[in-house]
Design a protein around this motif. Structure first.
Motif, PDB file in Angstrom:
ATOM      1  N   ALA A   1      -1.869   4.132 -11.685  1.00  0.00           N
ATOM      2  CA  ALA A   1      -1.370   4.189 -10.306  1.00  0.00           C
ATOM      3  C   ALA A   1      -2.530   4.085  -9.317  1.00  0.00           C
ATOM      4  CB  ALA A   1      -0.578   5.474 -10.086  1.00  0.00           C
ATOM      5  N   LYS A   2      -3.656   4.724  -9.651  1.00  0.00           N
ATOM      6  CA  LYS A   2      -4.830   4.645  -8.762  1.00  0.00           C
ATOM      7  C   LYS A   2      -5.380   3.221  -8.730  1.00  0.00           C
ATOM      8  CE  LYS A   2      -6.362   9.427  -8.691  1.00  0.00           C
ATOM      9  NZ  LYS A   2      -5.710  10.046  -9.900  1.00  0.00           N
TER      10      LYS A   2
ATOM     11  N   GLN B   1      -3.262   1.412  -6.390  1.00  0.00           N
ATOM     12  CA  GLN B   1      -3.570   1.880  -5.038  1.00  0.00           C
ATOM     13  C   GLN B   1      -4.806   1.150  -4.486  1.00  0.00           C
ATOM     14  OE1 GLN B   1      -4.895   6.011  -4.631  1.00  0.00           O
ATOM     15  NE2 GLN B   1      -3.459   6.272  -2.934  1.00  0.00           N
TER      16      GLN B   1
ATOM     17  N   VAL C   1       0.966   7.008  -6.696  1.00  0.00           N
ATOM     18  CA  VAL C   1      -0.104   7.989  -6.918  1.00  0.00           C
ATOM     19  C   VAL C   1       0.409   9.394  -6.616  1.00  0.00           C
ATOM     20  CG1 VAL C   1      -2.382   8.760  -6.165  1.00  0.00           C
ATOM     21  CG2 VAL C   1      -1.958   6.327  -6.511  1.00  0.00           C
TER      22      VAL C   1
ATOM     23  N   GLN D   1       0.830  -1.207   0.000  1.00  0.00           N
ATOM     24  CA  GLN D   1       0.000   0.000   0.000  1.00  0.00           C
ATOM     25  C   GLN D   1       0.864   1.257   0.000  1.00  0.00           C
ATOM     26  OE1 GLN D   1      -3.587  -0.245  -0.067  1.00  0.00           O
ATOM     27  NE2 GLN D   1      -3.086   1.760  -0.903  1.00  0.00           N
TER      28      GLN D   1
ATOM     29  N   ALA E   1      -3.691  -2.765  -4.013  1.00  0.00           N
ATOM     30  CA  ALA E   1      -2.444  -3.155  -3.336  1.00  0.00           C
ATOM     31  C   ALA E   1      -2.658  -3.966  -2.061  1.00  0.00           C
ATOM     32  CB  ALA E   1      -1.612  -1.914  -3.021  1.00  0.00           C
TER      33      ALA E   1
ATOM     34  N   ALA F   1       2.265   1.759  -3.454  1.00  0.00           N
ATOM     35  CA  ALA F   1       1.227   2.205  -4.388  1.00  0.00           C
ATOM     36  C   ALA F   1       0.838   3.657  -4.123  1.00  0.00           C
ATOM     37  CB  ALA F   1       0.003   1.289  -4.279  1.00  0.00           C
ATOM     38  N   ASP F   2       0.732   4.013  -2.848  1.00  0.00           N
ATOM     39  CA  ASP F   2       0.405   5.403  -2.503  1.00  0.00           C
ATOM     40  C   ASP F   2       1.485   6.347  -3.039  1.00  0.00           C
ATOM     41  OD1 ASP F   2      -1.810   4.470  -1.190  1.00  0.00           O
ATOM     42  OD2 ASP F   2      -0.991   4.703   0.837  1.00  0.00           O
ATOM     43  N   THR F   3       2.731   5.901  -2.961  1.00  0.00           N
ATOM     44  CA  THR F   3       3.832   6.735  -3.464  1.00  0.00           C
ATOM     45  C   THR F   3       3.705   6.940  -4.981  1.00  0.00           C
ATOM     46  OG1 THR F   3       5.245   5.852  -1.726  1.00  0.00           O
ATOM     47  CG2 THR F   3       6.341   6.974  -3.551  1.00  0.00           C
TER      48      THR F   3
END
Lengths: 293, 154
Positions: free
Chosen positions: B117-118, B121, B70, B63, B124, B66-68
């Protein structure tokens, strides 16, 4: 280099004139095709693995538009610029009026329905190893593809390379029914060999060419100058390509290298195709590459 | 005295020269845009390592990676791509002039990366099985842009 090419080609043209019969374009023996039934669903897999749309779709198309095989992409080479023809199912502009035998002759022998040699920019030297069943399935899939009326453009190839007869001599020199990897140790490597050497025609870019444009099979997949004139196509031999089998398969699935850079250039189209194939196919390619000498 | 003046003038000229250099070599912009791609590669490596089974799946680490991605996709691009910082004009970049000639296409492809990317996110933390397809999607967006806008490595 260029002078050597021209002299070589003149030589070929001379031999061609002498050996008129030897260099004529003869269609394929169609008897093995008789009785084979085509399966369009399997043909679609052959179509993807062979990368037909990657070269024959119109320039800069994406998604389903790639199934319209209108041609028009340009391929620069030392011999001139080849322009991919329309091979959509249009009966006039494309190949919609062809028979299965016409299609098999084109794909496996590089011979057109009117008895001309195709230039080997069309990778029939690889497709010659395609199984008869796959050719029949591929043709069955072709019947499901859309027609497009865009006329094919002539190749921009000057003298002496515009003498199609000389391609007949070229074929005598370079067409072979032998696998480069003579023995495949496992069924997986054998599948990988079929994908790499026949359908996906990897050697066309990854193997260096000699002065007449034939593949130097003694340096199989050992890397080559990029035909666009910019950069190098990398070597795939175990000595040079240090990626493991998992990493090779993952690259073919996602386009990511082991350090998570991503594919560029023509490999983007190759990865796009391989991503649609079963994982076992990508693993087979990796197994084959690791089995290279 | 004259000698000192000359030296001062020379020094000033040198200083000006350096200042002018700093304006045109785009080193800050190159570092910034190449750095963001490095951050992407490192975090894609975390996710890809799990997807390949090389590292054990960890929902929290996935996570965060993935947040990075985004977060990077939200960094505005235009200031890092000043006109004249293409590979035909300067060294140290593989950025093709098409980025400026077809800027809408470039920015739309960057937008596609944001969309992918979203998707990562969202997937993930849901288990390693979900990572494969979305990694393929994000890889496709990387390649789509590199195909057109990045020059070959050598």
């Amino acid at each position: 280099m260029r002078r050597g090419l021209v002299l070589g080609a003149l030589g070929i043209a001379a031999i061609a004139a002498a050996g008129f019969g030897v260099t004529s374009a003869t269609p394929i023996d169609s008897s093995p095709l008789a009785g084979l039934a085509g399966d369009p669903a399997k043909g679609e897999i052959v179509f993807i693995a062979s990368g037909c749309a990657s070269c024959h779709a119109a320039p800069d198309t994406e998604g389903d538009a790639k199934l319209v095989l209108a041609g028009g992409q340009r391929f620069a080479s030392d011999f001139g610029t080849f322009i991919a023809p329309n091979i959509s199912s249009d009966p006039e502009a494309g190949i919609g009026a062809w028979s299965l035998e016409d299609f098999a002759s084109a794909v496996k022998k590089g011979v057109s329905p009117d008895g001309q040699h195709y230039y080997p920019a069309f990778p029939y030297t690889a497709y010659s190893l395609m199984s008869d069943q796959d050719v029949v399935d591929l043709w069955a899939f072709w019947q499901t593809l859309p027609a497009d009326a865009t006329p094919s453009q002539p190749h921009e190839v000057g003298f002496p390379f515009n003498i199609r007869r000389s391609v007949g001599v070229w074929k005598l020199l370079y067409m072979t029914d032998d696998w480069v990897m003579a023995e495949a140790a496992t069924p997986e490597i054998e599948l990988g060999r079929y994908l790499v050497e026949a359908l996906a025609h990897c050697g066309e870019c990854h193997t260096p060419r000699d002065a007449l444009g034939g593949l130097d099979r003694s340096a199989w997949l050992a890397g080559a100058p990029n035909p666009t004139g910019r950069g190098t196509i990398p070597s795939l031999t175990p000595e040079d390509l240090t990626w493991g089998p998992i990493e090779i398969a993952y690259y073919l699935e996602t386009g990511f290298t082991p350090d998570f850079d991503s594919a560029g250039g023509h490999m983007v189209a190759v990865v796009e195709n391989f991503a649609k194939l079963p994982a076992s196919d990508r693993e087979a390619v990796a197994a084959y590459l690791k089995a290279l000498p | 005295m004259k000698k000192h003046l000359a030296a001062a003038v020379a020094f000033a000229a040198l200083g000006c020269g350096t200042a002018a250099m700093a304006q045109t070599d785009f080193s800050a912009e190159l570092k910034a845009r190449q750095g963001q791609f490095r951050i992407m590669a490192i975090n894609l490596g975390i996710l890809g390592g799990m997807a390949q089974g090389k590292t054990e799946y960890n929902a929290e680490a996935a996570q965060a990676a993935a947040d990075t991605l985004v977060a990077i996709s939200m960094v505005q691009q235009t200031p890092m791509w000043p006109a004249g910082s293409d590979n035909m004009s300067i060294d140290g970049t593989r950025a093709q002039p098409t980025i400026w000639e077809q800027n809408d296409d470039f920015l739309s492809k960057w937008g596609d990366f944001g969309t992918a990317a979203k998707a990562i996110q969202a997937a993930a933390a849901g288990g390693v099985e979900g990572l494969g397809p979305v990694m393929g999607q994000v890889g496709g967006t990387c390649s789509a842009c590199h195909d057109t806008h990045r020059a070959p490595a050598n």
